[in-house]
Design an enzyme around this catalytic site. Structure first.
Site, PDB file in Angstrom:
ATOM      1  N   ASN A  31      52.523  44.956  40.681  1.00 54.54           N
ATOM      2  CA  ASN A  31      52.113  46.082  39.972  1.00 54.54           C
ATOM      3  C   ASN A  31      52.932  46.087  38.707  1.00 54.54           C
ATOM      4  OD1 ASN A  31      51.677  48.739  38.789  1.00 54.54           O
ATOM      5  ND2 ASN A  31      52.602  49.895  40.217  1.00 54.54           N
ATOM      6  N   TRP A  32      52.278  45.727  37.588  1.00 54.70           N
ATOM      7  CA  TRP A  32      53.346  45.468  36.299  1.00 54.70           C
ATOM      8  C   TRP A  32      53.534  46.661  35.606  1.00 54.70           C
ATOM      9  CZ3 TRP A  32      50.293  40.653  33.823  1.00 54.70           C
ATOM     10  CH2 TRP A  32      50.615  39.607  34.424  1.00 54.70           C
ATOM     11  N   LYS A  33      52.816  47.937  36.123  1.00 51.22           N
ATOM     12  CA  LYS A  33      53.218  49.100  35.539  1.00 51.22           C
ATOM     13  C   LYS A  33      52.988  48.806  33.993  1.00 51.22           C
ATOM     14  CE  LYS A  33      56.129  50.253  39.419  1.00 51.22           C
ATOM     15  NZ  LYS A  33      57.437  50.944  39.921  1.00 51.22           N
ATOM     16  N   HIS A  59      49.748  56.505  42.999  1.00 52.13           N
ATOM     17  CA  HIS A  59      50.923  55.798  42.788  1.00 52.13           C
ATOM     18  C   HIS A  59      52.058  57.213  42.617  1.00 52.13           C
ATOM     19  CE1 HIS A  59      54.708  53.821  41.439  1.00 52.13           C
ATOM     20  NE2 HIS A  59      54.230  52.780  42.018  1.00 52.13           N
ATOM     21  N   GLU A  80      54.324  57.469  40.540  1.00 45.69           N
ATOM     22  CA  GLU A  80      54.542  57.654  39.017  1.00 45.69           C
ATOM     23  C   GLU A  80      53.606  58.277  38.478  1.00 45.69           C
ATOM     24  OE1 GLU A  80      55.434  53.525  38.185  1.00 45.69           O
ATOM     25  OE2 GLU A  80      57.491  53.883  39.367  1.00 45.69           O
ATOM     26  N   GLU A  96      54.937  53.508  50.038  1.00 43.15           N
ATOM     27  CA  GLU A  96      56.158  53.439  49.093  1.00 43.15           C
ATOM     28  C   GLU A  96      56.903  54.544  49.034  1.00 43.15           C
ATOM     29  OE1 GLU A  96      55.105  50.330  45.633  1.00 43.15           O
ATOM     30  OE2 GLU A  96      54.373  52.412  45.076  1.00 43.15           O
ATOM     31  N   GLY A 147      61.931  51.369  41.968  1.00 45.40           N
ATOM     32  CA  GLY A 147      62.337  51.350  40.567  1.00 45.40           C
ATOM     33  C   GLY A 147      63.806  51.155  40.576  1.00 45.40           C
ATOM     34  N   SER A 194      61.421  48.507  45.698  1.00 43.10           N
ATOM     35  CA  SER A 194      62.492  47.523  45.397  1.00 43.10           C
ATOM     36  C   SER A 194      62.179  46.161  46.303  1.00 43.10           C
ATOM     37  CB  SER A 194      63.885  48.171  45.801  1.00 43.10           C
ATOM     38  OG  SER A 194      63.745  49.059  44.744  1.00 43.10           O
ATOM     39  N   GLY A 202      56.867  45.675  42.230  1.00 43.66           N
ATOM     40  CA  GLY A 202      56.950  46.148  40.867  1.00 43.66           C
ATOM     41  C   GLY A 202      57.670  45.063  39.943  1.00 43.66           C
TER      42      GLY A 202
HETATM   43  P1  13P Z   1      59.502  48.518  42.360  1.00 39.60           P
HETATM   44  O1  13P Z   1      59.188  46.825  43.219  1.00 39.60           O
HETATM   45  O2  13P Z   1      60.268  47.851  40.896  1.00 39.60           O
HETATM   46  O3  13P Z   1      60.659  49.156  42.969  1.00 39.60           O
HETATM   47  O4  13P Z   1      58.414  49.149  42.125  1.00 39.60           O
HETATM   48  C1  13P Z   1      57.923  49.397  43.321  1.00 39.60           C
HETATM   49  C2  13P Z   1      56.368  50.100  42.866  1.00 39.60           C
HETATM   50  O5  13P Z   1      56.285  51.185  42.473  1.00 39.60           O
HETATM   51  C3  13P Z   1      55.220  49.242  42.970  1.00 39.60           C
HETATM   52  O6  13P Z   1      53.984  50.072  42.990  1.00 39.60           O
END
Ligand code: 13P
Length: 253
Positions: A7-9, A94, A96, A164, A170, A212, A233
């Protein structure tokens, strides 16, 4: 087969950077293609370029979709658009996005709209925090029930779930989840699915772990944490680290 989703966000900024990164990931993905199915969920703006330029090794997905096709939704994109780009997966729910007020009803509607377009939804669930009384279990139960009770029965087996825990996501994560925490929750989620559907469906549902995940802990989440795949992420934006992560999880097969 492990499902590995990056997930490149909201990164990278330029499509040329996105293409270069995806090319590197695609090379590693081809090395491990016997045991890992690699998907990159990229910002919408890069998707057409990525799909046009990278034809092998990885599949591409979106990071959310609108809950209806009503055009009066400034700033959103819908499942038909994702389909016409050639996206085959899409993250929904998600944390976020939930943090901006997205409701379980909207997440269900988005999931249904993706299924109608034959795009695989990766539905994220997870508690905001852990308490000593197990209330966190009921919040995840509610999120899972909403989806599995609402989706047409003949479509249920296409859903991918991603557990998650919000507190483990994050760079500001409180801490990493332990393998035991992931295993307990994934078992619990299967029980919730079994109560709604049947044991076979619950057993066959693809459940990913995310939060993470890195090249050091990935193997354990797969081998002992009960996950059939990972939603990654930050590490998915670093081709070298993502490749080491692939190598490590390929050894669990
Ligand atoms: P991280 O791997 O950066 O903690 O993010 C996880 C995430 O939200 C994947 O969707």
């Amino acid at each position: 087969m492990i499902l590995l989703v990056g997930n490149w966000k909201m990164a990278p900024n330029k499509s040329t950077e996105a293409i270069n990164l995806a090319k590197k990931i695609s090379l590693s993905a081809k090395t491990y293609k016997k045991s890992i199915n690699t998907v990159i969920c990229a910002p919408y703006i890069h998707l057409p370029f990525l799909i046009k330029n990278i034809k092998t090794g990885i599949s591409f997905g979106g990071q959310n979709t609108a809950s209806s096709e009503d055009v009066a939704q400034t700033g959103f994109i819908n499942s038909s658009m994702l389909k016409s780009y050639g996206a085959t997966y899409c993250i929904v729910g998600h944390s976020e996005v939930r943090a901006h007020g997205e409701t379980d009803e909207q997440i269900l509607a988005s999931t249904v709209s993706l299924l109608q377009k034959n795009i695989i939804p990766i539905v994220c669930v997870g508690e905001k925090e852990r308490d000593g009384h197990g209330w966190y279990l009921s919040s995840v139960k509610e999120q899972v029930e909403k989806i599995f009770l609402g989706v047409p029965k003949n479509q249920i087996k296409k859903i991918v779930l991603a557990y998650e825990p919000v507190w483990a996501i994050g760079k500001n994560a409180a801490r990493e989840a332990t393998v035991a925490e992931s295993r307990e929750m994934i078992m619990f989620i299967r029980k919730v699915i079994a109560d709604i559907t049947d044991e076979k469906t619950a057993k066959n549902t693809n459940i990913l772990y995310g939060g993470s995940v890195n090249e050091q802990n990935a193997f354990n989440f797969i081998s002992e944490g009960g996950a059939q795949g990972l939603l990654v992420g930050r590490v998915s934006l670093d081709a070298k680290r993502f490749s080491s992560l692939m190598k490590s999880i390929s050894l669990s097969q």
